[in-house]
Design a protein around this motif. Structure first.
Motif, mmCIF file in Angstrom:
data_model
loop_
_atom_site.group_PDB
_atom_site.id
_atom_site.type_symbol
_atom_site.label_atom_id
_atom_site.label_comp_id
_atom_site.label_asym_id
_atom_site.label_seq_id
_atom_site.Cartn_x
_atom_site.Cartn_y
_atom_site.Cartn_z
ATOM 1 N N LYS A 1 0.782 -1.258 -0.075
ATOM 2 C CA LYS A 1 -0.188 -0.026 -0.068
ATOM 3 C C LYS A 1 0.847 1.135 0.015
ATOM 4 N N GLU A 2 2.165 1.284 0.770
ATOM 5 C CA GLU A 2 2.952 2.343 0.696
ATOM 6 C C GLU A 2 3.434 2.643 -0.465
ATOM 7 N N LEU A 3 3.825 1.449 -1.238
ATOM 8 C CA LEU A 3 4.511 1.502 -2.581
ATOM 9 C C LEU A 3 3.672 1.880 -3.655
ATOM 10 N N TYR A 4 2.268 1.520 -3.497
ATOM 11 C CA TYR A 4 1.021 2.118 -4.397
ATOM 12 C C TYR A 4 1.022 3.406 -4.257
ATOM 13 N N ASN A 5 0.955 4.206 -3.052
ATOM 14 C CA ASN A 5 0.634 5.659 -2.803
ATOM 15 C C ASN A 5 1.869 6.069 -3.312
ATOM 16 N N ARG B 1 3.668 9.573 -8.143
ATOM 17 C CA ARG B 1 4.341 9.785 -9.141
ATOM 18 C C ARG B 1 3.773 9.809 -10.410
ATOM 19 N N TYR B 2 2.888 8.849 -10.632
ATOM 20 C CA TYR B 2 2.100 8.788 -11.830
ATOM 21 C C TYR B 2 1.301 10.251 -11.987
ATOM 22 N N TYR B 3 0.661 10.639 -11.053
ATOM 23 C CA TYR B 3 -0.225 11.647 -11.238
ATOM 24 C C TYR B 3 0.692 12.994 -11.440
ATOM 25 N N THR B 4 1.859 13.117 -10.725
ATOM 26 C CA THR B 4 2.672 14.144 -11.219
ATOM 27 C C THR B 4 3.354 14.066 -12.516
ATOM 28 N N GLY B 5 3.642 12.899 -12.934
ATOM 29 C CA GLY B 5 3.986 12.569 -14.549
ATOM 30 C C GLY B 5 2.976 13.177 -15.420
ATOM 31 N N VAL B 6 1.681 12.868 -15.215
ATOM 32 C CA VAL B 6 0.748 12.970 -16.057
ATOM 33 C C VAL B 6 0.442 14.510 -16.230
ATOM 34 N N TYR C 1 8.651 11.338 -21.842
ATOM 35 C CA TYR C 1 8.516 11.037 -20.645
ATOM 36 C C TYR C 1 7.429 9.952 -20.554
ATOM 37 N N MET C 2 6.728 9.714 -21.714
ATOM 38 C CA MET C 2 5.640 8.615 -21.901
ATOM 39 C C MET C 2 6.286 7.290 -21.298
ATOM 40 N N PRO C 3 7.436 6.656 -21.706
ATOM 41 C CA PRO C 3 7.928 5.518 -21.310
ATOM 42 C C PRO C 3 7.807 5.269 -19.885
ATOM 43 N N ALA C 4 8.324 6.393 -18.997
ATOM 44 C CA ALA C 4 8.100 6.444 -17.645
ATOM 45 C C ALA C 4 6.963 6.510 -17.038
ATOM 46 N N ILE C 5 6.010 7.167 -17.661
ATOM 47 C CA ILE C 5 4.570 7.087 -17.219
ATOM 48 C C ILE C 5 4.004 5.693 -17.378
ATOM 49 N N LEU C 6 4.151 5.073 -18.389
ATOM 50 C CA LEU C 6 3.899 3.567 -18.695
ATOM 51 C C LEU C 6 4.427 2.586 -17.813
ATOM 52 N N ASP C 7 5.751 2.978 -17.422
ATOM 53 C CA ASP C 7 6.401 2.136 -16.324
ATOM 54 C C ASP C 7 5.609 2.093 -15.110
ATOM 55 N N LEU C 8 5.357 3.621 -14.742
ATOM 56 C CA LEU C 8 4.613 3.646 -13.505
ATOM 57 C C LEU C 8 3.027 3.068 -13.449
ATOM 58 N N LEU C 9 2.463 3.168 -14.599
ATOM 59 C CA LEU C 9 1.402 2.389 -14.875
ATOM 60 C C LEU C 9 1.301 0.931 -14.764
#
Length: 62
Positions: free
Chosen positions: A5-9, A14-19, A32-40
């Motif tokens: 849960k901590e990792l998820y948060n 990071r995902y929302y910040t990147g988007v 930056y799209m590859p990093a966003i897809l990795d986070l997803l």
């Protein structure tokens, strides 16, 4: 389970910040799209590990 849960948060923030960054800097989206897809991918993996998450938890975290 709490570690997941901590990792998820962490990854969700990071995902929302990147988007948000990409939305404000469309000219850099390809960079930056590859990093966003990795986070997803990481978020989806954690959703499977945690299991039984509500829509609110998936979108807003814990």
């Amino acid at each position: 389970m709490d570690k997941y849960k901590e990792l998820y948060n962490h990854y969700l923030r990071r995902y929302y910040t990147g988007v948000n960054y990409i939305e404000q800097h469309l000219d850099e989206a390809d960079k930056y799209m590859p990093a966003i897809l990795d986070l997803l991918d990481r978020l989806n993996w954690l959703i499977q590990k945690i299991g039984n998450m509500t829509d609110e938890e998936i979108l807003g975290g814990f």
